[in-house]
Design an enzyme around this catalytic site. Structure first.
Site, mmCIF file in Angstrom:
data_model
loop_
_atom_site.group_PDB
_atom_site.id
_atom_site.type_symbol
_atom_site.label_atom_id
_atom_site.label_comp_id
_atom_site.label_asym_id
_atom_site.label_seq_id
_atom_site.Cartn_x
_atom_site.Cartn_y
_atom_site.Cartn_z
ATOM 1 N N LYS A 31 143.945 91.649 -35.312
ATOM 2 C CA LYS A 31 145.341 92.134 -35.328
ATOM 3 C C LYS A 31 146.050 91.819 -33.999
ATOM 4 C CE LYS A 31 144.131 96.436 -36.126
ATOM 5 N NZ LYS A 31 142.654 96.253 -36.109
ATOM 6 N N ARG A 73 147.707 104.285 -39.396
ATOM 7 C CA ARG A 73 146.262 104.245 -39.611
ATOM 8 C C ARG A 73 145.797 105.358 -40.533
ATOM 9 N NH1 ARG A 73 144.527 101.377 -34.679
ATOM 10 N NH2 ARG A 73 142.278 101.377 -34.524
ATOM 11 N N ARG A 110 134.135 90.209 -27.247
ATOM 12 C CA ARG A 110 135.554 90.223 -26.845
ATOM 13 C C ARG A 110 135.708 90.504 -25.348
ATOM 14 N NH1 ARG A 110 139.811 94.047 -29.751
ATOM 15 N NH2 ARG A 110 138.246 95.651 -29.382
ATOM 16 N N ARG A 130 133.806 103.235 -35.283
ATOM 17 C CA ARG A 130 135.200 102.804 -35.530
ATOM 18 C C ARG A 130 135.318 102.185 -36.926
ATOM 19 N NH1 ARG A 130 136.047 99.035 -30.661
ATOM 20 N NH2 ARG A 130 137.995 98.484 -31.685
#
Ligand code: AP5
Length: 215
Positions: free
Chosen positions: A15, A90, A129, A173
């Site tokens: 995203k 969310r 990441r 998550r």
């Protein structure tokens, strides 16, 4: 009517990566709820202190404070003609609140690209990441490496790994996403706004598919 685009997808779907490309291409403000929380954390605001525990555990920050934070951001002049939302809404309550707040400023959700990526790919992406603490640019050590190892291409800052990218937090998550956020897929599909995009393709191909869906 001003158009607001919602980027939907699990943690690590891309995203943030796509929002950087699409917001530039369409000249839209990029609103990332995660970045807003991290900014508050860095500045040690009350909101940042409250959000920290939830973020460290990979849980969602409560709806009331999250909605108030995004409402404040959307009221700024750069969002008047539309914006690209990344990480918000969310929960169904956040989606309802977004609809109401946009109606209040003469806007609407115009499209919801949903970046679809299987769980095993997400874990590998988040494990590799690296992020620039200065400009927020996102890299991956294998799929999207910086030109010089460990340094941001844009401003030369030393790249960092996010606290919540540890394996145990990532797993939570993804669980939280499945339980609390995935119902939004059906919510926006029923409104005729959902555009499913295959997020396992190259970053460039995903951008092209999102732009096609939006236009
Ligand atoms: P947030 O910062 O929003 O995290 P997230 O949704 O979990 O999403 P990520 O930023 O982890 O992933 P992404 O989809 O942006 O992927 P990226 O582009 O980086 O939220 C953090 C926390 O804040 C939450 O846990 C919660 O506590 C709180 N919060 C935020 N919003 C909230 C809300 N609305 N309500 C309540 N709480 C909230 O890509 C990942 C990696 O993959 C990168 O390394 C990238 O280079 C690589 N990559 C991207 N695309 C590709 C591709 N096509 N191929 C190969 N690699 C790729």
């Amino acid at each position: 009517m001003a158009k607001y685009i919602v980027l939907l997808g699990p943690p690590g779907a891309g995203k943030g990566t796509q929002a950087q490309v699409i917001s530039k291409d369409m000249n839209l403000a990029h609103i990332s709820s995660g970045d807003l929380f991290r900014e508050n954390l860095k500045n040690q605001t009350e909101l940042g202190k409250l959000a920290k525990g939830y973020m460290d555990r990979g849980e969602l920050v409560p709806d009331d404070v999250t909605i108030a934070m995004v409402k404040d951001r959307l009221s700024r002049p750069d969002c008047q003609d539309g914006a690209l939302l990344d990480g918000f809404p969310r929960t169904p309550a956040q989606a309802e609140a977004l609809g109401a707040m946009l109606a209040g400023i003469g806007g609407e959700v115009s499209s919801v690209p949903y970046i679809h990526v299987p769980a095993e790919v997400l874990i590998e992406r988040l494990g590799g990441r690296w992020t620039c603490p200065t400009c927020g640019h996102v890299y991956h050590e294998k799929y999207n490496p910086p030109q010089a190892a460990g340094k941001c291409d844009k401003d030369g800052s030393t790249l960092i790994q996010r606290e919540d990218d540890k394996a145990a937090t990532v797993e939570n998550r993804i669980r939280v996403y499945t339980a609390q956020t995935s119902p939004l897929i059906e919510y926006y599909r029923q409104k005729g706004l959902l555009a499913e995009v295959d997020g396992t393709q190259s970053i460039e191909q995903v951008s092209q598919d999102i732009l096609k869906a939006i236009r």
